[in-house]
Motif scaffolding. Structure first.
Motif, PDB file in Angstrom:
ATOM      1  N   PHE A   1       0.848  -1.182   0.000  1.00 24.21           N
ATOM      2  CA  PHE A   1       0.000   0.000   0.000  1.00 24.21           C
ATOM      3  C   PHE A   1       0.888   1.237   0.000  1.00 24.21           C
ATOM      4  CE2 PHE A   1      -2.402  -3.311   2.167  1.00 24.21           C
ATOM      5  CZ  PHE A   1      -3.619  -3.257   1.521  1.00 24.21           C
ATOM      6  N   PRO A   2       0.620   2.197  -0.879  1.00 20.88           N
ATOM      7  CA  PRO A   2       1.376   3.453  -0.849  1.00 20.88           C
ATOM      8  C   PRO A   2       1.143   4.158   0.492  1.00 20.88           C
ATOM      9  CG  PRO A   2       0.115   3.264  -2.885  1.00 20.88           C
ATOM     10  CD  PRO A   2      -0.349   2.160  -1.977  1.00 20.88           C
ATOM     11  N   ILE A   3       2.194   4.778   0.995  1.00 23.31           N
ATOM     12  CA  ILE A   3       2.071   5.522   2.246  1.00 23.31           C
ATOM     13  C   ILE A   3       2.625   6.926   2.075  1.00 23.31           C
ATOM     14  CG2 ILE A   3       2.302   3.421   3.641  1.00 23.31           C
ATOM     15  CD1 ILE A   3       4.996   5.509   4.326  1.00 23.31           C
ATOM     16  N   ARG A   4       2.242   7.768   3.013  1.00 23.83           N
ATOM     17  CA  ARG A   4       2.860   9.086   3.139  1.00 23.83           C
ATOM     18  C   ARG A   4       2.820   9.432   4.625  1.00 23.83           C
ATOM     19  NH1 ARG A   4      -1.952  12.699   0.317  1.00 23.83           N
ATOM     20  NH2 ARG A   4      -3.424  12.583   2.053  1.00 23.83           N
ATOM     21  N   VAL A   5       3.755  10.292   5.018  1.00 25.39           N
ATOM     22  CA  VAL A   5       3.788  10.767   6.395  1.00 25.39           C
ATOM     23  C   VAL A   5       3.516  12.255   6.356  1.00 25.39           C
ATOM     24  CG1 VAL A   5       5.158  10.997   8.497  1.00 25.39           C
ATOM     25  CG2 VAL A   5       5.422   8.958   7.047  1.00 25.39           C
ATOM     26  N   VAL A   6       2.444  12.677   7.021  1.00 24.79           N
ATOM     27  CA  VAL A   6       2.028  14.070   7.044  1.00 24.79           C
ATOM     28  C   VAL A   6       1.947  14.515   8.499  1.00 24.79           C
ATOM     29  CG1 VAL A   6       0.208  15.709   6.428  1.00 24.79           C
ATOM     30  CG2 VAL A   6       0.706  13.784   4.908  1.00 24.79           C
ATOM     31  N   ASP A   7       2.787  15.497   8.865  1.00 30.29           N
ATOM     32  CA  ASP A   7       2.815  16.006  10.234  1.00 30.29           C
ATOM     33  C   ASP A   7       2.947  14.878  11.258  1.00 30.29           C
ATOM     34  OD1 ASP A   7       2.567  18.664   9.359  1.00 30.29           O
ATOM     35  OD2 ASP A   7       0.378  18.524   9.354  1.00 30.29           O
ATOM     36  N   GLY A   8       3.795  13.890  10.961  1.00 30.25           N
ATOM     37  CA  GLY A   8       4.048  12.786  11.876  1.00 30.25           C
ATOM     38  C   GLY A   8       3.017  11.674  11.838  1.00 30.25           C
ATOM     39  N   GLN A   9       2.017  11.817  10.994  1.00 30.46           N
ATOM     40  CA  GLN A   9       0.950  10.817  10.882  1.00 30.46           C
ATOM     41  C   GLN A   9       1.220   9.928   9.667  1.00 30.46           C
ATOM     42  OE1 GLN A   9      -1.939  10.714  13.037  1.00 30.46           O
ATOM     43  NE2 GLN A   9      -2.254   8.754  12.062  1.00 30.46           N
ATOM     44  N   ILE A  10       1.239   8.603   9.874  1.00 38.07           N
ATOM     45  CA  ILE A  10       1.401   7.668   8.764  1.00 38.07           C
ATOM     46  C   ILE A  10       0.029   7.467   8.123  1.00 38.07           C
ATOM     47  CG2 ILE A  10       2.007   5.320   8.052  1.00 38.07           C
ATOM     48  CD1 ILE A  10       3.852   5.243  10.553  1.00 38.07           C
ATOM     49  N   GLU A  11      -0.060   7.791   6.841  1.00 37.93           N
ATOM     50  CA  GLU A  11      -1.305   7.624   6.098  1.00 37.93           C
ATOM     51  C   GLU A  11      -1.078   6.583   5.009  1.00 37.93           C
ATOM     52  OE1 GLU A  11      -2.371  11.507   4.655  1.00 37.93           O
ATOM     53  OE2 GLU A  11      -2.880  12.217   6.664  1.00 37.93           O
ATOM     54  N   VAL A  12      -2.063   5.709   4.845  1.00 33.75           N
ATOM     55  CA  VAL A  12      -1.980   4.623   3.870  1.00 33.75           C
ATOM     56  C   VAL A  12      -3.065   4.818   2.824  1.00 33.75           C
ATOM     57  CG1 VAL A  12      -2.089   2.131   3.575  1.00 33.75           C
ATOM     58  CG2 VAL A  12      -1.032   3.085   5.622  1.00 33.75           C
ATOM     59  N   ASP A  13      -2.677   4.667   1.567  1.00 35.58           N
ATOM     60  CA  ASP A  13      -3.624   4.808   0.451  1.00 35.58           C
ATOM     61  C   ASP A  13      -4.353   3.479   0.277  1.00 35.58           C
ATOM     62  OD1 ASP A  13      -5.006   5.730  -1.720  1.00 35.58           O
ATOM     63  OD2 ASP A  13      -3.298   5.686  -3.092  1.00 35.58           O
ATOM     64  N   LEU A  14      -5.629   3.481   0.643  1.00 35.44           N
ATOM     65  CA  LEU A  14      -6.451   2.278   0.568  1.00 35.44           C
ATOM     66  C   LEU A  14      -7.444   2.375  -0.579  1.00 35.44           C
ATOM     67  CD1 LEU A  14      -7.230   1.856   4.359  1.00 35.44           C
ATOM     68  CD2 LEU A  14      -5.490   0.685   3.000  1.00 35.44           C
ATOM     69  N   PRO A  15      -7.727   1.220  -1.192  1.00 38.21           N
ATOM     70  CA  PRO A  15      -8.741   1.245  -2.254  1.00 38.21           C
ATOM     71  C   PRO A  15     -10.103   1.605  -1.651  1.00 38.21           C
ATOM     72  CG  PRO A  15      -8.018  -0.996  -1.798  1.00 38.21           C
ATOM     73  CD  PRO A  15      -7.197  -0.091  -0.957  1.00 38.21           C
ATOM     74  N   GLU A  16     -10.880   2.331  -2.405  1.00 35.43           N
ATOM     75  CA  GLU A  16     -12.210   2.697  -1.917  1.00 35.43           C
ATOM     76  C   GLU A  16     -13.133   1.498  -2.017  1.00 35.43           C
ATOM     77  OE1 GLU A  16     -13.779   6.469  -2.669  1.00 35.43           O
ATOM     78  OE2 GLU A  16     -11.859   7.319  -3.250  1.00 35.43           O
ATOM     79  N   ALA A  17     -14.011   1.383  -1.037  1.00 37.15           N
ATOM     80  CA  ALA A  17     -14.940   0.234  -0.996  1.00 37.15           C
ATOM     81  C   ALA A  17     -15.913   0.286  -2.132  1.00 37.15           C
ATOM     82  CB  ALA A  17     -15.669   0.218   0.332  1.00 37.15           C
TER      83      ALA A  17
END
Length: 104
Positions: A88-104
């Protein structure tokens, strides 16, 4: 769609965080200062990979010991791309790990 799953400081070296978001089971790993998000279920028998061992960047399934490279999800025991782990693609924004999830 990027979804926040953890704080960067919560993901320590040599540890894994397991998260469930909707239908996705995700393992968050830190390797050499980089964060990786992988499908936390083994493609072979569905074992929870976050219970497996990591050594030199390779994750081993806790049941049948299938081996996967954390940096790209590649199955290492034979040339069988159908067994590679989904990343899963990730990014870190302001110390928060965010994961790019497929939409349901």
């Amino acid at each position: 769609m990027f979804v926040p799953l953890a704080r960067r400081e919560d993901l320590l070296p040599h540890e894994v965080l397991f998260r469930v978001c909707g239908e996705e089971w995700i393992g968050l790993y830190q390797l050499g200062g980089q964060v990786f998000a992988i499908d936390a279920r083994c493609p072979h028998a569905g074992a929870l990979l976050t219970r497996g061992e990591v050594c030199d960047g390779v994750l081993s399934c806790p049941i049948h010991h299938w081996r996967f490279r954390l940096s790209d999800g590649k199955y290492l025991d034979e040339d069988a791309p159908r067994h590679d782990l989904r990343m899963f693609p990730i990014r870190v924004v302001d110390g928060q790990i965010e994961v790019d999830l497929p939409e349901a």
